[in-house]
Design a protein around this motif. Sequence first.
Motif, PDB file in Angstrom:
ATOM      1  N   ASP A   1      17.774  25.072  73.185  1.00 18.94           N
ATOM      2  CA  ASP A   1      16.368  25.949  72.919  1.00 18.94           C
ATOM      3  C   ASP A   1      15.165  25.556  72.591  1.00 18.94           C
ATOM      4  O   ASP A   1      15.858  25.133  71.299  1.00 18.94           O
ATOM      5  N   ALA A   2      14.488  26.725  72.237  1.00 15.77           N
ATOM      6  CA  ALA A   2      13.356  26.247  71.611  1.00 15.77           C
ATOM      7  C   ALA A   2      13.749  26.498  69.449  1.00 15.77           C
ATOM      8  O   ALA A   2      13.331  25.299  68.659  1.00 15.77           O
TER       9      ALA A   2
ATOM     10  N   ALA B   1      13.062  23.012  67.008  1.00 16.53           N
ATOM     11  CA  ALA B   1      12.619  23.377  66.186  1.00 16.53           C
ATOM     12  C   ALA B   1      13.588  22.943  64.849  1.00 16.53           C
ATOM     13  O   ALA B   1      13.529  22.517  64.093  1.00 16.53           O
ATOM     14  N   GLU B   2      15.008  23.797  64.746  1.00 16.93           N
ATOM     15  CA  GLU B   2      15.827  22.985  63.834  1.00 16.93           C
ATOM     16  C   GLU B   2      16.342  21.615  63.452  1.00 16.93           C
ATOM     17  O   GLU B   2      16.208  21.361  61.793  1.00 16.93           O
ATOM     18  N   THR B   3      16.400  21.166  64.071  1.00 11.88           N
ATOM     19  CA  THR B   3      17.351  19.975  64.070  1.00 11.88           C
ATOM     20  C   THR B   3      16.086  19.108  64.227  1.00 11.88           C
ATOM     21  O   THR B   3      16.278  17.936  63.612  1.00 11.88           O
TER      22      THR B   3
ATOM     23  N   PRO C   1      19.895  15.455  67.414  1.00 13.88           N
ATOM     24  CA  PRO C   1      21.430  15.728  67.482  1.00 13.88           C
ATOM     25  C   PRO C   1      21.953  15.032  68.908  1.00 13.88           C
ATOM     26  O   PRO C   1      21.485  15.185  69.852  1.00 13.88           O
ATOM     27  N   LEU C   2      23.151  15.011  68.253  1.00 11.92           N
ATOM     28  CA  LEU C   2      23.932  14.912  69.512  1.00 11.92           C
ATOM     29  C   LEU C   2      25.269  15.206  70.182  1.00 11.92           C
ATOM     30  O   LEU C   2      25.100  15.555  70.795  1.00 11.92           O
TER      31      LEU C   2
ATOM     32  N   ARG D   1      13.340  20.761  57.980  1.00  9.66           N
ATOM     33  CA  ARG D   1      14.929  20.321  57.989  1.00  9.66           C
ATOM     34  C   ARG D   1      15.296  19.419  58.657  1.00  9.66           C
ATOM     35  O   ARG D   1      16.576  18.845  58.544  1.00  9.66           O
ATOM     36  N   ARG D   2      14.093  18.450  59.669  1.00  8.30           N
ATOM     37  CA  ARG D   2      14.359  17.308  60.511  1.00  8.30           C
ATOM     38  C   ARG D   2      14.166  16.137  59.602  1.00  8.30           C
ATOM     39  O   ARG D   2      14.449  16.458  58.901  1.00  8.30           O
TER      40      ARG D   2
END
Length: 705
Positions: A645-646, A650-652, A592-593, A658-659
């Motif tokens: 952060d990790a 991971a989420e994005t 993400p930006l 979710r990626r």
Amino acid sequence: MSTSAGQTSYTAHHLQVLEGLEAVRKRPGMYIGSTDGRGLMHCLWEIIDNSVDEALGGHCDRIEVVLHADGSVEVGDNGRGVPVDIEPRTGLTGVEVVYTKLHAGGKFGGGSYTASGGLHGVGASVVNALSARLDVAVDRGGKVHAMSFRRGEPGVFADPASGPDPDAPFTAFDERPTLRIVGKVARAKTGTRVRYWADRQIFIKDAEFDDEALRARARQTSFLVPGLLILIRDERGLPGTLGADGPHEEVFHHEGGISEFADFLATDAPVTDVWRLQGSGSFTETVPVLDDRGHMSPTEVSRECEVDIALRWGTGFETTVASYVNIIATPKGGTHIMGFDAALLKVFRRQLELNARKLKVGADKVDKDDILAGLTAVVTVRLAEPQFEGQTKEVLGTPAVRAIVAKIVEQELTERFDNPKRGERAQSALLLEKVVSEMKARISARLHKETQRAKNALESSTLPAKLADCRSNETERTELFIVEGDSALGTAKLARNSEFQALLPIRGKILNVQKASVADTLKNAECAAILQVIGAGSGRTFDLDSARYGKVIIMTDADVDGAHIRTLLITLFFRYMRPLVEAGRLYAAVPPLHRIEVVNPGSKPNELIYTYSEGQMRQAVAALGKRGRTIKQPLQRYKGLGEMDAGQLAETTMDPARRTLRRVTVEDATNAGMTFEMLMGNEVAPRRDFIVAGSARLDRERIDA
């Protein structure tokens, strides 16, 4: 035993019979493949190929194609002109037969064409059926004959003074259509002009004629039909085309034929001159022929097959073999390429046996790939009524052509090797040395790969120390992330699922392998590490089945430097591991930006929203504002992966659930190779021209400066 109501209600009156051009409009994909830009271009090829068939027969030396500003396209030639007299079986003029009747034309053994690209008699009539309007003008016998059609139906348009318009009032003919005479010409002047407007009820709204593909096809045809002049004029003024600033005209005319074509296609320094292999052979086949009573009866006919091949070997390793049947491209080969390959292998094996001691061949056998390395060839055959696999004509199926091509290539190539002239003998010797060198390199690489595999199986320590490998050995599940920088690596280690996700960090911008030699590429620590970790070799010895990971994902920062690193990495994969790209196993991560933190009342945790572009961010902020939500300021703009952060990473970017990933694909290897050479190669001028031409479309906001 009872019968259900659904079965009894299905009777013969539910069946539909589509007649004539109605079937084409109902199922256009069956005839032109698709209704997007590819289908639009297929229709244009059908009309152009009719003119080219006239040129093949020696009746035409000029074809003009005009892309008009109103969306129509016009194709004109100085051939014999479509027949205007009455066809006895139907009672219709030749013009109406050609443009309204499926499977009708002069290419079914009537003696009008000895070799042609149009074979099924559906081209012109299909284009007519899929056009909102089609106008035909034929110069014959000192007169200009004209006929117009609306979605395949003949009639007359009441055009305004401004010119022809597909939306003008149309009157269909009540009885037999009339071929109008609208002017006079010199009696010696003949030709056909077709102008049509593609029907937007059929084609999707965004479908456009591809001027680049049109120019490429025109250039190819001008090579294959020496002396034919093809003029392309673009009057549309579309942004991003050569005619963006006004009408653009280009002329294609090559007298050198396929010898010149082979030189044009070749990109490396020559080892041999362009060799021309020519000959012909005859064969018989049983085909259905229409007799005088209108019945089809099996008849044994004699066919002549002309073979013309231009080939040259260069110092490079890429192979370019372009094949054509009656100037129609056969990108997937067929019987003519089978014969060509078989003869090459036979001739070279015999020559290497004769020169085994001088070339130090030993007991090893030369392979087809050893011979094809550095080969550029144009293989053309001409014959009446060839058998193709499908209307798209991508594969030649006529069985007898294989033996004819093989015989001619064997005879002509053997004569080249046996030629006593000093220059010819020197070229032959250099070529045989190159083939032997390729063979030895292949055998050496195979032995090295086998040794390396055995070593890797025993010693996992051969992998780079900086690789953070995964635990799983199931290739289909595993993923290799190539990460930009050690700072991002630390976060990614915490964010990954170590069961199936491996990490390999690289330091900044790797070597530009498009410019570098193979030796320099393998010496480069970053490139060598990537090749070693994937473990499937490189170049022509790359073995996709040996790749250690199911997906390779390039994960770089969402800025200009990150895009540059990603481009360099894709260049490495395209140049040295192309089967991995072609198999769809190379991806680019999409980090993400921005991060938008929406403030929630009370003790409820704040909501996080990630956006991937400036436009998406503004849209999200505006939507939240309308709903009265409070946004924590300032918005976070990620400068790089190391700022996350990790959990966020991971989420994005890394969690498969979710990626978002972008798959790197190669739809057209030839164009892709030319693009990589322009953007990343040694020649600076084409790259500068590309940058200058595209500078107006640059979004300055995307530059992180």
